[in-house]
Design a protein around this motif. Sequence first.
Motif, PDB file in Angstrom:
ATOM      1  N   THR A 147       0.770  -1.229   0.109  1.00  0.00           N
ATOM      2  CA  THR A 147      -0.056   0.014  -0.095  1.00  0.00           C
ATOM      3  C   THR A 147       1.008   1.187  -0.209  1.00  0.00           C
ATOM      4  O   THR A 147       0.310   2.414  -0.634  1.00  0.00           O
ATOM      5  N   CYS A 148       2.249   1.184   0.614  1.00  0.00           N
ATOM      6  CA  CYS A 148       2.763   2.279   0.734  1.00  0.00           C
ATOM      7  C   CYS A 148       3.857   2.563  -0.338  1.00  0.00           C
ATOM      8  O   CYS A 148       4.324   3.623  -0.686  1.00  0.00           O
ATOM      9  N   ARG A 149       3.788   1.488  -1.265  1.00  0.00           N
ATOM     10  CA  ARG A 149       4.899   1.513  -2.289  1.00  0.00           C
ATOM     11  C   ARG A 149       4.777   2.535  -3.182  1.00  0.00           C
ATOM     12  O   ARG A 149       5.791   3.335  -3.716  1.00  0.00           O
ATOM     13  N   PRO A 150       3.487   2.986  -3.747  1.00  0.00           N
ATOM     14  CA  PRO A 150       3.416   4.149  -4.566  1.00  0.00           C
ATOM     15  C   PRO A 150       4.054   5.405  -3.999  1.00  0.00           C
ATOM     16  O   PRO A 150       4.626   6.131  -4.975  1.00  0.00           O
ATOM     17  N   TRP A 151       4.339   5.640  -2.784  1.00  0.00           N
ATOM     18  CA  TRP A 151       4.973   6.730  -2.325  1.00  0.00           C
ATOM     19  C   TRP A 151       6.474   6.783  -2.647  1.00  0.00           C
ATOM     20  O   TRP A 151       7.055   7.599  -3.075  1.00  0.00           O
ATOM     21  N   LEU A 152       6.808   5.527  -2.566  1.00  0.00           N
ATOM     22  CA  LEU A 152       8.566   5.346  -2.838  1.00  0.00           C
ATOM     23  C   LEU A 152       8.644   5.274  -4.421  1.00  0.00           C
ATOM     24  O   LEU A 152       9.768   6.048  -4.756  1.00  0.00           O
ATOM     25  N   VAL A 153       7.680   4.877  -5.074  1.00  0.00           N
ATOM     26  CA  VAL A 153       7.819   4.818  -6.620  1.00  0.00           C
ATOM     27  C   VAL A 153       7.812   6.340  -6.983  1.00  0.00           C
ATOM     28  O   VAL A 153       8.931   6.645  -7.784  1.00  0.00           O
ATOM     29  N   ARG A 154       7.085   7.141  -6.603  1.00  0.00           N
ATOM     30  CA  ARG A 154       6.889   8.500  -6.991  1.00  0.00           C
ATOM     31  C   ARG A 154       8.372   9.455  -6.469  1.00  0.00           C
ATOM     32  O   ARG A 154       8.846  10.467  -7.169  1.00  0.00           O
ATOM     33  N   GLU A 155       8.818   9.094  -5.284  1.00  0.00           N
ATOM     34  CA  GLU A 155      10.010   9.600  -4.687  1.00  0.00           C
ATOM     35  C   GLU A 155      11.147   9.144  -5.694  1.00  0.00           C
ATOM     36  O   GLU A 155      11.864  10.065  -5.944  1.00  0.00           O
ATOM     37  N   ARG A 168      15.214  10.422  -9.867  1.00  0.00           N
ATOM     38  CA  ARG A 168      15.758   9.695 -10.919  1.00  0.00           C
ATOM     39  C   ARG A 168      16.725  10.587 -11.707  1.00  0.00           C
ATOM     40  O   ARG A 168      17.952   9.999 -11.959  1.00  0.00           O
ATOM     41  N   PRO A 169      16.483  11.854 -12.044  1.00  0.00           N
ATOM     42  CA  PRO A 169      17.457  12.800 -12.928  1.00  0.00           C
ATOM     43  C   PRO A 169      18.999  12.851 -12.111  1.00  0.00           C
ATOM     44  O   PRO A 169      19.849  13.176 -12.784  1.00  0.00           O
ATOM     45  N   HIS A 170      18.866  12.751 -10.722  1.00  0.00           N
ATOM     46  CA  HIS A 170      20.340  12.781 -10.216  1.00  0.00           C
ATOM     47  C   HIS A 170      20.785  11.426  -9.783  1.00  0.00           C
ATOM     48  O   HIS A 170      21.800  11.396  -9.192  1.00  0.00           O
ATOM     49  N   LEU A 171      19.702  10.449  -9.370  1.00  0.00           N
ATOM     50  CA  LEU A 171      20.162   9.371  -8.659  1.00  0.00           C
ATOM     51  C   LEU A 171      21.146   8.608  -9.300  1.00  0.00           C
ATOM     52  O   LEU A 171      20.620   7.943 -10.293  1.00  0.00           O
ATOM     53  N   ARG A 172      22.280   8.113  -8.514  1.00  0.00           N
ATOM     54  CA  ARG A 172      23.058   7.102  -9.231  1.00  0.00           C
ATOM     55  C   ARG A 172      23.524   5.977  -8.355  1.00  0.00           C
ATOM     56  O   ARG A 172      24.089   4.870  -8.696  1.00  0.00           O
ATOM     57  N   ALA A 173      23.131   5.976  -7.086  1.00  0.00           N
ATOM     58  CA  ALA A 173      23.441   4.831  -6.115  1.00  0.00           C
ATOM     59  C   ALA A 173      22.244   4.897  -4.907  1.00  0.00           C
ATOM     60  O   ALA A 173      21.601   5.967  -4.699  1.00  0.00           O
ATOM     61  N   ALA A 174      22.093   3.518  -4.442  1.00  0.00           N
ATOM     62  CA  ALA A 174      21.231   3.411  -3.250  1.00  0.00           C
ATOM     63  C   ALA A 174      21.589   2.130  -2.709  1.00  0.00           C
ATOM     64  O   ALA A 174      22.214   1.311  -2.911  1.00  0.00           O
TER      65      ALA A 174
END
Length: 258
Positions: free
Chosen positions: A132-140, A145-151
């Motif tokens: 149920t909470c996943r859509p919040w993480l997906v939108r985050e 995404r334009p800047h994210l390179r590692a997690a």
Amino acid sequence: MRTLAELDAALTECRACPRLVEWREQIAETRRASFADWTYWARPVPGFGPPTASLLVIGLAPAAHGGNRTGRMFTGDRSGDVLYAALHDLGLASSPDAVSRDDGLTLRGVRVTAPVHCAPPANKPTPEERDTCRPWLVRELELLRPHLRAAVALGAFGWDAALPAFGAAGWALPRPRPAFAHGARLTLPGADAGPPLELFGCFHVSQRNTFTGKLTPGMLRDVLQTAAQVAGLMPEGPPGAGAAGRPDDAGAGSPRME
């Protein structure tokens, strides 16, 4: 929601999971004796860090008397003590201490979030609550995404919850999906020819792991340092050396305690 600020504001109003809503508000009423004078946040806890972050740290969920009290991820509990101390050692946090939302702490190029944004009973969200909470993480992830390179995924729950979110946000997932392991490293290509993302696995900074030595400060710094280098936040260097070139202390000492 076109910005992280809009996303974070909307998230704090979510009441989609009745069990979590009841628990977070019950904890705010009863409180812990040592925090009797606190007004608990008692709402979903948004991510913390700049919107241009190139490194994302993904936990599990806010702690009942940590993020659920302070309103900021990994703030006000011993897990946060360990995480922010490591980020500070690497020059990625302005302070090793995370006490409250207004303590002045800032992060450099790093954002901290979780796949579940409300404190769960016994620190165990249900699969339904995670989904149920996943859509919040997906939108985050889409906004980052334009800047994210590692997690860095902290623990098996964070790893397993994050993988489908990365897939929904525009990265290609391998099949079969690899299992979590401390030190695991996985390249996620951009599904639309965008830049890839490097996903790292790390044992969670829980008290159980840090008090028993399953995760030491040096082990945590090693993973964070490699991820920060991939993200372009640190120059290449030997594992275990912090921002000031300190040697690995994986076998020395234990996490500080309040």
